[in-house]
Scaffold this motif. Structure first.
Motif, PDB file in Angstrom:
ATOM      1  N   TRP A  25       3.330   0.655   0.981  1.00 49.96           N
ATOM      2  CA  TRP A  25       4.524  -0.208   0.985  1.00 49.96           C
ATOM      3  C   TRP A  25       4.114  -1.673   1.001  1.00 49.96           C
ATOM      4  O   TRP A  25       4.673  -2.498   0.262  1.00 49.96           O
ATOM      5  CB  TRP A  25       5.400   0.095   2.202  1.00 49.96           C
ATOM      6  N   PHE A  26       3.151  -2.014   1.817  1.00 51.94           N
ATOM      7  CA  PHE A  26       2.699  -3.395   1.959  1.00 51.94           C
ATOM      8  C   PHE A  26       2.208  -3.943   0.620  1.00 51.94           C
ATOM      9  O   PHE A  26       2.607  -5.036   0.196  1.00 51.94           O
ATOM     10  CB  PHE A  26       1.590  -3.448   3.017  1.00 51.94           C
ATOM     11  N   ARG A  27       1.361  -3.211  -0.061  1.00 52.24           N
ATOM     12  CA  ARG A  27       0.792  -3.738  -1.306  1.00 52.24           C
ATOM     13  C   ARG A  27       1.805  -3.741  -2.437  1.00 52.24           C
ATOM     14  O   ARG A  27       1.727  -4.577  -3.339  1.00 52.24           O
ATOM     15  CB  ARG A  27      -0.459  -2.968  -1.692  1.00 52.24           C
ATOM     16  N   GLU A  28       2.768  -2.842  -2.425  1.00 50.79           N
ATOM     17  CA  GLU A  28       3.769  -2.796  -3.497  1.00 50.79           C
ATOM     18  C   GLU A  28       4.886  -3.816  -3.311  1.00 50.79           C
ATOM     19  O   GLU A  28       5.550  -4.179  -4.292  1.00 50.79           O
ATOM     20  CB  GLU A  28       4.369  -1.399  -3.583  1.00 50.79           C
ATOM     21  N   ASN A  29       5.057  -4.312  -2.082  1.00 51.18           N
ATOM     22  CA  ASN A  29       6.191  -5.193  -1.814  1.00 51.18           C
ATOM     23  C   ASN A  29       5.822  -6.621  -1.416  1.00 51.18           C
ATOM     24  O   ASN A  29       6.622  -7.534  -1.623  1.00 51.18           O
ATOM     25  CB  ASN A  29       7.060  -4.590  -0.710  1.00 51.18           C
ATOM     26  N   LEU A  30       4.642  -6.823  -0.853  1.00 46.79           N
ATOM     27  CA  LEU A  30       4.337  -8.137  -0.310  1.00 46.79           C
ATOM     28  C   LEU A  30       3.169  -8.857  -0.970  1.00 46.79           C
ATOM     29  O   LEU A  30       3.084 -10.081  -0.897  1.00 46.79           O
ATOM     30  CB  LEU A  30       4.052  -8.023   1.204  1.00 46.79           C
ATOM     31  N   VAL A  31       2.242  -8.145  -1.597  1.00 47.86           N
ATOM     32  CA  VAL A  31       1.043  -8.815  -2.121  1.00 47.86           C
ATOM     33  C   VAL A  31       0.718  -8.311  -3.522  1.00 47.86           C
ATOM     34  O   VAL A  31      -0.397  -7.904  -3.813  1.00 47.86           O
ATOM     35  CB  VAL A  31      -0.174  -8.610  -1.178  1.00 47.86           C
ATOM     36  N   LYS A  32       1.684  -8.380  -4.402  1.00 49.92           N
ATOM     37  CA  LYS A  32       1.494  -7.836  -5.744  1.00 49.92           C
ATOM     38  C   LYS A  32       0.443  -8.603  -6.558  1.00 49.92           C
ATOM     39  O   LYS A  32      -0.126  -8.070  -7.509  1.00 49.92           O
ATOM     40  CB  LYS A  32       2.824  -7.845  -6.487  1.00 49.92           C
ATOM     41  N   LYS A  33       0.162  -9.858  -6.176  1.00 51.65           N
ATOM     42  CA  LYS A  33      -0.790 -10.657  -6.953  1.00 51.65           C
ATOM     43  C   LYS A  33      -2.223 -10.521  -6.446  1.00 51.65           C
ATOM     44  O   LYS A  33      -3.133 -11.097  -7.019  1.00 51.65           O
ATOM     45  CB  LYS A  33      -0.370 -12.137  -6.930  1.00 51.65           C
ATOM     46  N   SER A  34      -2.420  -9.773  -5.391  1.00 55.69           N
ATOM     47  CA  SER A  34      -3.760  -9.566  -4.839  1.00 55.69           C
ATOM     48  C   SER A  34      -4.097  -8.083  -4.874  1.00 55.69           C
ATOM     49  O   SER A  34      -3.211  -7.222  -4.890  1.00 55.69           O
ATOM     50  CB  SER A  34      -3.830 -10.068  -3.388  1.00 55.69           C
ATOM     51  N   THR A  35      -5.385  -7.794  -4.874  1.00 63.10           N
ATOM     52  CA  THR A  35      -5.831  -6.407  -4.781  1.00 63.10           C
ATOM     53  C   THR A  35      -5.907  -6.004  -3.320  1.00 63.10           C
ATOM     54  O   THR A  35      -6.527  -6.693  -2.507  1.00 63.10           O
ATOM     55  CB  THR A  35      -7.218  -6.233  -5.428  1.00 63.10           C
ATOM     56  N   VAL A  36      -5.246  -4.910  -2.989  1.00 60.58           N
ATOM     57  CA  VAL A  36      -5.276  -4.381  -1.628  1.00 60.58           C
ATOM     58  C   VAL A  36      -5.993  -3.036  -1.656  1.00 60.58           C
ATOM     59  O   VAL A  36      -5.538  -2.094  -2.316  1.00 60.58           O
ATOM     60  CB  VAL A  36      -3.863  -4.214  -1.042  1.00 60.58           C
TER      61      VAL A  36
END
Length: 412
Positions: free
Chosen positions: A372-383
């Motif tokens: 959820w975090f990577r799909e909603n808050l940091v789409k421009k970074s690699t998580v």
């Protein structure tokens, strides 16, 4: 006593070639003096303020004390927080001479943040943090886990650790002297360590008026490790007001007994939590203060979870301090009860999202908050999502999602 290789040795040596004065800080008995004395040669001078005569000389004339050293040598002053007036004297010397490596000072407190210290030495002082031994230092490996994790190239150590091994490492902690002990003797060493710190070091520097309240507070904070900071709840059973508790917690942070990991807040998401998360700085100390036994972890998931998460914090913090690259440690929680134990951010803003499990199995649902975090808050970074667990297999769980044994943190 075993001579463990310290990850910070090269950073310390480098700092001494570029900064006029360097401070090596960390809790008492974590190995600062041992590391500092390795740098003592025929042309360097070593003085410890634990020696009464030396301390009285420093108090009597701080300026003469710091000026009286062999020409061209590094003056090593151990436990400088005992005579804070030495700092203005050091400032005067280094203002007149910009030669690097003039002073190496050690302190068992974050001396520059103590209320008794008025001199900042800003721009003149390099700062190196030494922690209790990490598992990597104990194993003789290098601090490469974060680099490998960002590359998603995980390795197991030659000598692998099962869950029982990890539990023993948790109870052992990282203080060099305690590593030689076991069972009740080790537990008593940690308790005596904390009592001595409160009755002498803390009381001398931070003006602790109620030592019994402080001793109770340390035990409460040990139970609070891996939880979010809430002074009202922490102090609910203690006979001290909020202001006193806040000052006592600050003193324990200054002496590296507890630490706070800040919330990740690099978003405009309005349901983001802002509280820091509290951690004990050593799991051996934590388990001793709480009177836990390894058998408690068999059927008490809450105790095991706190201990394993604190253990991983200690390993991450040590590696971040020593790593060649710059990393920043955070944690995540929002008002919808989504939590991620640790976020490690690199300079390029890519992230490791790390969850810790004390069990030996991992399920797909364990990654749900990371996804959820990577799909909603940091789409421009690699998580890269990682579940660190007590099992034995490195397992992929989808794109950039991994279950990784905890002992990979000290594999090379």
């Amino acid at each position: 006593m075993t001579d463990y290789p310290r990850w910070q040795k090269s950073n310390l040596e480098q700092a001494l070639t570029s900064r006029r004065a360097v401070v090596l800080t960390g809790p008492r008995q974590c190995g600062k003096t041992t590391l500092a004395r390795k740098l003592v040669s025929g042309r360097n001078a070593y003085r410890t303020l634990d020696d009464l005569a030396v301390r009285q000389a420093a108090e009597n004339d701080p300026h003469l004390f710091v000026e009286f050293a062999p020409a061209g040598a590094t003056l090593i002053i151990d436990e400088v927080q005992k005579v804070p007036d030495l700092l203005p004297a050091i400032k005067k010397v280094v203002d007149q001479d910009n030669r690097p490596g003039q002073f190496l000072i050690t302190g068992s407190a974050n001396i520059l943040n103590l209320p008794t210290v008025q001199e900042s030495l800003a721009g003149r002082l390099g700062k190196i943090r030494l922690r209790p031994l990490s598992q990597g230092e104990i194993a003789g490996s290098n601090p490469l886990f974060l680099e490998q994790a960002f590359e998603q190239k995980f390795r197991r150590p030659t000598i692998k650790s099962n869950r029982n091994d990890l539990v023993e490492a948790i109870f052992q902690g990282g203080f060099p002297e305690a590593l030689r002990m076991g069972g009740k003797v080790r537990r008593n060493w940690h308790i005596d360590y904390v009592d001595a710190l409160i009755e002498h070091d803390l009381n001398d520097i931070a003006n602790i008026r109620h030592t019994e309240v402080m001793k109770d507070l340390v035990r409460v904070l040990a139970a609070w490790s891996s939880k979010f900071m809430d002074i009202s709840s922490i102090g609910s059973g203690l006979s001290a007001d909020r202001r006193t508790l806040a000052s006592y917690i600050s003193a324990l942070q200054a002496f590296y007994i507890v630490e706070a990991v800040p919330a990740w807040r690099k978003t405009d998401y309005d349901r983001l939590g802002k509280q820091s998360k509290l951690f004990m700085a050593d799991t051996g100390m934590m388990t001793a203060l709480l009177g836990w036994r390894p058998s408690d972890f068999i059927d008490d998931a809450d105790k095991a979870g706190k201990a394993f998460e604190t253990f991983v914090f200690c390993q991450l913090a040590s590696e971040i301090d020593a790593a060649a690259e710059s990393y920043y440690l955070y944690q995540y929680r929002d008002h919808d009860k989504r939590e991620i134990d640790f976020l490690v951010e690199r300079d390029d803003r890519n992230l490791l999202a790390i969850e810790v499990k004390s069990g030996i199995t991992v399920k797909k649902t364990d990654f749900k908050h990371i996804v959820w975090f990577r799909e909603n808050l940091v789409k421009k970074s690699t998580v890269t999502g990682i579940i660190l667990y007590a099992g034995e297999e490195i397992l992929p769980f989808g794109e950039n999602l991994w279950a990784v044994p905890i002992d990979c943190m000290w594999a090379n």
